[in-house]
Design an enzyme around this catalytic site. Structure first.
Site, PDB file in Angstrom:
ATOM      1  N   SER A  56      -1.337  -0.077 -31.140  1.00 54.09           N
ATOM      2  CA  SER A  56      -0.270   0.001 -31.801  1.00 54.09           C
ATOM      3  C   SER A  56       0.745  -1.139 -31.792  1.00 54.09           C
ATOM      4  CB  SER A  56       0.013   1.298 -32.369  1.00 54.09           C
ATOM      5  OG  SER A  56       0.227   1.581 -33.426  1.00 54.09           O
ATOM      6  N   HIS A  64      -3.295  -1.097 -34.997  1.00 56.32           N
ATOM      7  CA  HIS A  64      -2.880  -0.439 -35.832  1.00 56.32           C
ATOM      8  C   HIS A  64      -2.081  -1.227 -37.096  1.00 56.32           C
ATOM      9  CE1 HIS A  64      -2.523   3.565 -34.141  1.00 56.32           C
ATOM     10  NE2 HIS A  64      -4.023   3.624 -34.124  1.00 56.32           N
ATOM     11  N   ASP A  92      -2.328   8.602 -30.829  1.00 62.78           N
ATOM     12  CA  ASP A  92      -4.600   7.725 -30.675  1.00 62.78           C
ATOM     13  C   ASP A  92      -4.851   6.595 -29.944  1.00 62.78           C
ATOM     14  OD1 ASP A  92      -6.073   7.455 -32.464  1.00 62.78           O
ATOM     15  OD2 ASP A  92      -5.948   5.641 -33.319  1.00 62.78           O
TER      16      ASP A  92
END
Length: 190
Positions: A11, A38, A130
């Site tokens: 991310s 992401h 995540d």
């Protein structure tokens, strides 16, 4: 035993981390790599172009039902979950997981369900949790788990969350990840 797929999740700070890994993979690296980075749902193909500058291995954004081929790098498209099926990818617009679509957990869990111990899961820099559940599933199916050393991550939240939840096989600095992947996958060619 050879590995069927490497799944990578990242991310915040992921672009520079991915560049570092890809530039250090050899041209004859055959294990397919699937990446969830992401990004905003309206993103264009800039990520693919930026990463392609750092590797001669072909990089493509996944299309639904796309075959998984050796020597390829696959990016989850914006606003779709990326799932692994036997021999191909599937895309899904199911609800976000950990506030993300694509979700790292979804990719990792589907890869672990299909390829079990033949999966390598890699968690890189990121500012949420995540990937933790997905990495746990990779480990439960006896796959290999790798996490970027939090001190070398632009954002250490994601690597720290994974390390706290999973007895990770390897915790290595960013610069050590590509050589480790090559070593793990190299014996296939011998």
């Amino acid at each position: 035993m050879s590995f069927k797929i490497i799944v990578i999740g990242t991310s915040l700070g992921g672009l520079s981390a991915l560049k570092n890994i890809l530039v250090n993979l050899p041209l004859d690296f055959l294990t397919p790599i699937a990446i969830v980075q992401h990004r905003h749902k309206d993103s264009d193909r800039t990520l693919q172009a930026l990463l392609q500058e750092h590797t001669s291995l072909p990089i493509r954004e996944v299309e639904d039902k796309q075959e998984i081929l050796p020597g390829q790098i696959y990016l989850a498209p914006p606003d779709y979950h990326l799932l692994v099926e036997p021999g191909y990818f599937a895309l899904s617009t199911d609800e976000p997981v950990s506030f993300a679509r694509p979700s790292i957990d979804v990719l990792f869990e589907s890869a672990a369900d299909i390829y079990r111990e033949q999966v390598i899961g890699v968690i890189l820099t990121g500012a949420n949790q995540d990937g933790t559940q997905g990495l746990k599933k990779v480990q439960a199916h006896k796959g290999i788990t790798i996490v970027q050393e939090p001190a070398t991550a632009e954002s250490s939240i994601m690597p720290k969350a994974a390390i706290a939840a999973v007895a990770v096989d390897w915790i290595v600095s960013l610069s050590e990840i590509a050589p480790l992947l090559v070593n793990l996958c190299d014996y296939i060619r011998k």
